[in-house]
Design an enzyme around this catalytic site. Structure first.
Site, PDB file in Angstrom:
ATOM      1  N   SER A 102      25.147 -16.956  14.298  1.00  0.00           N
ATOM      2  CA  SER A 102      25.705 -15.948  15.201  1.00  0.00           C
ATOM      3  C   SER A 102      27.075 -16.355  15.731  1.00  0.00           C
ATOM      4  CB  SER A 102      24.742 -15.652  16.354  1.00  0.00           C
ATOM      5  OG  SER A 102      24.628 -16.752  17.215  1.00  0.00           O
ATOM      6  N   ASP A 119      13.231 -14.199  -2.755  1.00  0.00           N
ATOM      7  CA  ASP A 119      11.898 -13.909  -3.287  1.00  0.00           C
ATOM      8  C   ASP A 119      10.992 -15.134  -3.360  1.00  0.00           C
ATOM      9  OD1 ASP A 119      11.046 -11.271  -4.079  1.00  0.00           O
ATOM     10  OD2 ASP A 119      12.737 -11.226  -5.458  1.00  0.00           O
ATOM     11  N   THR A 127      23.458 -18.077  -3.322  1.00  0.00           N
ATOM     12  CA  THR A 127      24.812 -17.544  -3.341  1.00  0.00           C
ATOM     13  C   THR A 127      25.097 -16.820  -2.037  1.00  0.00           C
ATOM     14  OG1 THR A 127      24.930 -17.375  -5.747  1.00  0.00           O
ATOM     15  CG2 THR A 127      26.370 -15.917  -4.508  1.00  0.00           C
ATOM     16  N   LEU A 128      26.277 -17.063  -1.494  1.00  0.00           N
ATOM     17  CA  LEU A 128      26.726 -16.422  -0.259  1.00  0.00           C
ATOM     18  C   LEU A 128      27.774 -15.380  -0.603  1.00  0.00           C
ATOM     19  CD1 LEU A 128      27.259 -19.725   1.763  1.00  0.00           C
ATOM     20  CD2 LEU A 128      25.259 -18.219   1.840  1.00  0.00           C
ATOM     21  N   GLU A 129      27.665 -14.204  -0.026  1.00  0.00           N
ATOM     22  CA  GLU A 129      28.648 -13.120  -0.189  1.00  0.00           C
ATOM     23  C   GLU A 129      29.494 -13.117   1.078  1.00  0.00           C
ATOM     24  OE1 GLU A 129      25.400 -10.325  -2.510  1.00  0.00           O
ATOM     25  OE2 GLU A 129      25.585 -10.265  -0.343  1.00  0.00           O
ATOM     26  N   GLN A 148      21.258 -19.681   8.402  1.00  0.00           N
ATOM     27  CA  GLN A 148      19.923 -20.185   8.707  1.00  0.00           C
ATOM     28  C   GLN A 148      18.918 -19.409   7.888  1.00  0.00           C
ATOM     29  OE1 GLN A 148      20.713 -19.468  12.824  1.00  0.00           O
ATOM     30  NE2 GLN A 148      19.171 -17.845  12.915  1.00  0.00           N
TER      31      GLN A 148
END
Length: 187
Positions: A102, A119, A127-129, A148
């Site tokens: 945050s 899943d 992977t981070l967008e 997190q």
């Protein structure tokens, strides 16, 4: 139900949840803090006039490695792919949610567009967008806390967890940020 810190520790100790490497101080009341790796996929917007989701677009992005003591500058309106430095693996009866910190969100950094769900059966780096919705550039440092992950127990184990041949998993075992493989849905 969402797992508490006590249950997360029990699942880690039993080897049912794997987070490697794990810093014990990153276990929060109902989540585990994850860190950003030093690899980013930067879009080469000048190479195409549009994105055709039926096409293999791996060449649309370029893999960039940042030195451990360097920074990655994410400019306003920019979108890049990154990844967690941790490998995360889940059993067939747990799913996970990845959310941004945050404190970073309050600066305008979003860490996922839609890929916040992990899943049952997943194994690999996440992977981070990464998007900067602020009006100033944001610096990213390899190894900084970026998000997190919380864990949710399913009613029963999945019959076909992620990675099984029945579900056509595209990203199982990934290392580093992976470009979209959506085009495989058309083959």
């Amino acid at each position: 139900m969402i797992l508490s810190d006590r249950t997360i520790r029990e699942e880690l100790a039993a080897g049912r949840i794997i987070i490697e490497p794990l810093d014990e101080s990153c276990i929060q009341p109902s989540s585990v803090d994850l860190h950003i790796d030093r690899f980013f996929r930067v879009f080469r917007n000048h190479t195409m006039g549009h994105i055709d989701v039926k096409q293999n677009l791996e060449d649309l992005t370029e893999l960039v490695e940042i030195g451990q003591d360097d920074t990655f500058m994410l400019h306003p309106g920019e979108f890049v792919l990154g990844s967690t430095s941790e490998r995360v693996a889940l059993p067939a009866d747990l799913v996970a949610r990845l959310e941004g910190k945050s404190s970073l969100g309050r600066l305008g950094l979003l860490i996922h567009s839609t890929a916040g769900f992990v899943d049952a059966g997943w194994d690999g780096q996440l992977t981070l967008e990464l998007s900067n919705v602020a009006s100033l550039p944001i610096t990213l440092y390899p190894g900084m806390k970026i998000g997190q992950i919380s864990f949710i127990r399913m009613t029963t184990p999945a019959d076909n967890p992620y990675g099984s041949s029945a579900v056509g998993s595209k990203y199982q075992g990934q290392i580093g940020p992976r470009p979209s493989r959506y085009w495989e849905n058309f083959t």
